[in-house]
Structures are given as C-alpha cells and as structure tokens.
Design a protein around this motif. Sequence first.
Motif, PDB file in Angstrom:
ATOM      1  N   ARG A  49       3.334  -5.571  -8.345  1.00  0.00           N
ATOM      2  CA  ARG A  49       3.047  -4.259  -8.927  1.00  0.00           C
ATOM      3  C   ARG A  49       1.567  -3.945  -8.751  1.00  0.00           C
ATOM      4  N   TYR A  50       1.279  -2.679  -8.523  1.00  0.00           N
ATOM      5  CA  TYR A  50      -0.108  -2.259  -8.381  1.00  0.00           C
ATOM      6  C   TYR A  50      -0.355  -1.003  -9.203  1.00  0.00           C
ATOM      7  N   ARG A  51      -1.609  -0.809  -9.546  1.00  0.00           N
ATOM      8  CA  ARG A  51      -2.070   0.420 -10.189  1.00  0.00           C
ATOM      9  C   ARG A  51      -3.469   0.675  -9.649  1.00  0.00           C
ATOM     10  N   GLN A  52      -3.672   1.885  -9.166  1.00  0.00           N
ATOM     11  CA  GLN A  52      -4.982   2.246  -8.627  1.00  0.00           C
ATOM     12  C   GLN A  52      -5.384   3.594  -9.216  1.00  0.00           C
ATOM     13  N   PRO A  53      -6.678   3.913  -9.251  1.00  0.00           N
ATOM     14  CA  PRO A  53      -7.151   5.067 -10.023  1.00  0.00           C
ATOM     15  C   PRO A  53      -7.021   6.424  -9.348  1.00  0.00           C
ATOM     16  N   PHE A  54      -6.621   6.473  -8.097  1.00  0.00           N
ATOM     17  CA  PHE A  54      -6.611   7.731  -7.373  1.00  0.00           C
ATOM     18  C   PHE A  54      -5.239   8.392  -7.422  1.00  0.00           C
ATOM     19  N   ALA A  57      -3.625   7.903  -2.451  1.00  0.00           N
ATOM     20  CA  ALA A  57      -4.500   7.012  -1.700  1.00  0.00           C
ATOM     21  C   ALA A  57      -3.756   6.481  -0.484  1.00  0.00           C
ATOM     22  N   THR A  58      -4.523   6.035   0.480  1.00  0.00           N
ATOM     23  CA  THR A  58      -3.981   5.312   1.615  1.00  0.00           C
ATOM     24  C   THR A  58      -4.152   3.832   1.296  1.00  0.00           C
ATOM     25  N   ALA A  59      -3.078   3.063   1.428  1.00  0.00           N
ATOM     26  CA  ALA A  59      -3.121   1.680   0.967  1.00  0.00           C
ATOM     27  C   ALA A  59      -2.813   0.681   2.072  1.00  0.00           C
ATOM     28  N   PHE A  60      -3.361  -0.515   1.861  1.00  0.00           N
ATOM     29  CA  PHE A  60      -3.123  -1.666   2.718  1.00  0.00           C
ATOM     30  C   PHE A  60      -2.840  -2.846   1.795  1.00  0.00           C
ATOM     31  N   MET A  61      -1.797  -3.612   2.092  1.00  0.00           N
ATOM     32  CA  MET A  61      -1.496  -4.803   1.305  1.00  0.00           C
ATOM     33  C   MET A  61      -1.021  -5.892   2.266  1.00  0.00           C
ATOM     34  N   VAL A 105      -2.444 -12.231  -2.245  1.00  0.00           N
ATOM     35  CA  VAL A 105      -2.069 -10.858  -1.935  1.00  0.00           C
ATOM     36  C   VAL A 105      -3.339 -10.025  -2.004  1.00  0.00           C
ATOM     37  N   SER A 106      -3.672  -9.382  -0.901  1.00  0.00           N
ATOM     38  CA  SER A 106      -4.865  -8.548  -0.801  1.00  0.00           C
ATOM     39  C   SER A 106      -4.434  -7.089  -0.787  1.00  0.00           C
ATOM     40  N   PHE A 107      -4.997  -6.289  -1.699  1.00  0.00           N
ATOM     41  CA  PHE A 107      -4.628  -4.874  -1.839  1.00  0.00           C
ATOM     42  C   PHE A 107      -5.891  -4.023  -1.734  1.00  0.00           C
ATOM     43  N   THR A 108      -5.847  -2.987  -0.914  1.00  0.00           N
ATOM     44  CA  THR A 108      -6.954  -2.044  -0.772  1.00  0.00           C
ATOM     45  C   THR A 108      -6.390  -0.629  -0.797  1.00  0.00           C
ATOM     46  N   ALA A 109      -7.028   0.253  -1.578  1.00  0.00           N
ATOM     47  CA  ALA A 109      -6.619   1.658  -1.642  1.00  0.00           C
ATOM     48  C   ALA A 109      -7.834   2.537  -1.368  1.00  0.00           C
ATOM     49  N   THR A 113      -9.123  11.967  -1.137  1.00  0.00           N
ATOM     50  CA  THR A 113     -10.061  13.092  -1.188  1.00  0.00           C
ATOM     51  C   THR A 113     -11.530  12.676  -1.128  1.00  0.00           C
ATOM     52  N   SER A 114     -11.903  11.589  -1.780  1.00  0.00           N
ATOM     53  CA  SER A 114     -13.318  11.220  -1.846  1.00  0.00           C
ATOM     54  C   SER A 114     -13.694  10.047  -0.946  1.00  0.00           C
ATOM     55  N   GLU A 115     -12.706   9.363  -0.396  1.00  0.00           N
ATOM     56  CA  GLU A 115     -12.894   8.167   0.426  1.00  0.00           C
ATOM     57  C   GLU A 115     -13.488   6.989  -0.361  1.00  0.00           C
ATOM     58  N   ARG A 116     -13.393   7.039  -1.699  1.00  0.00           N
ATOM     59  CA  ARG A 116     -13.763   5.865  -2.495  1.00  0.00           C
ATOM     60  C   ARG A 116     -12.716   4.777  -2.267  1.00  0.00           C
ATOM     61  N   VAL A 117     -13.103   3.534  -2.446  1.00  0.00           N
ATOM     62  CA  VAL A 117     -12.214   2.406  -2.170  1.00  0.00           C
ATOM     63  C   VAL A 117     -12.136   1.496  -3.390  1.00  0.00           C
TER      64      VAL A 117
END
Length: 131
Positions: A49-54, A57-61, A105-109, A113-117
């Motif tokens: 399970r994941y939760r991200q603030p955006f 987002a575009t995600a990679f896992m 498990v590596s997760f990146t979002a 809109t802002s390109e924050r990661v």
Amino acid sequence: LLGIAPSSCTSSGDVDGGTPGRGNGVGITLPVRTRGHLDVGTTQPYVIRYRQPFRHATAFMHVVSVDGAVVRTLLDNVVIGTDGAISWDGRNDSHELVPRGPYVVSFTALDATSERVVAAVATIVASGQDR
C-alpha cells in the motif's frame, strides 16, 4: 460519493478527480494480507500500500534485491492518485519465483503539476522453500 471526492476512486488518473461510473486506472480488488512476509509460491500476493501527497503523480515502484539489482518492476511511469495498493506475487520480471530472503520495495512519485518528488522504501521478506 462525489466524483471529485478523493475517496471516490483514488486510483484514477483523471485530472478532475475520481471517476465513478467511468473506467478506473485499477479495476481489480486486491486481497489483503495481514502478515509481514510473502510466502513464495502461494497464490496470494503481498499487497504493498502507498500514500503520496500529490493529487496526481507519475509513479515508479521496484522490488530490489539486497545487492541492489531490480528484481521486479511494479510501476513504471504510471499515473496514480493519492493512495492505492499494488500486489507482488513473489516473481521477478521473467515470472520466476524469487529465492527467499529480504527485498526492498522502492517507491517514487513525481507530482504532475509541480514536479516535486517523494520517495519511500520498505522491506519485504519472501519466505518459503529455497529453489
């Protein structure tokens, strides 16, 4: 729920929010596992399970071995909502069962809109028989 309510359909990539009555980004119900490990070779996957603030987002896992090699790509440049779940069946990208042991498990979002990661890591221990 309202189509713009985040809880309506958080897997939606629609810029207007949730999509009740229309197709979703994820159309399956994932089984929930309560244990903190994956039984290699079983039919039930481990649910990550994941939760991200955006909002979108575009995600990679990736599932990565302890020596740093990517074992399985679970998300690769996929549009996601604020929270969701991905299942891993204990197999690598060649669909072979992985040996038992710890995996990261590596997760990146990336915010659409802002390109924050944001990034996060978690550990999964695959258990079962050695090959």
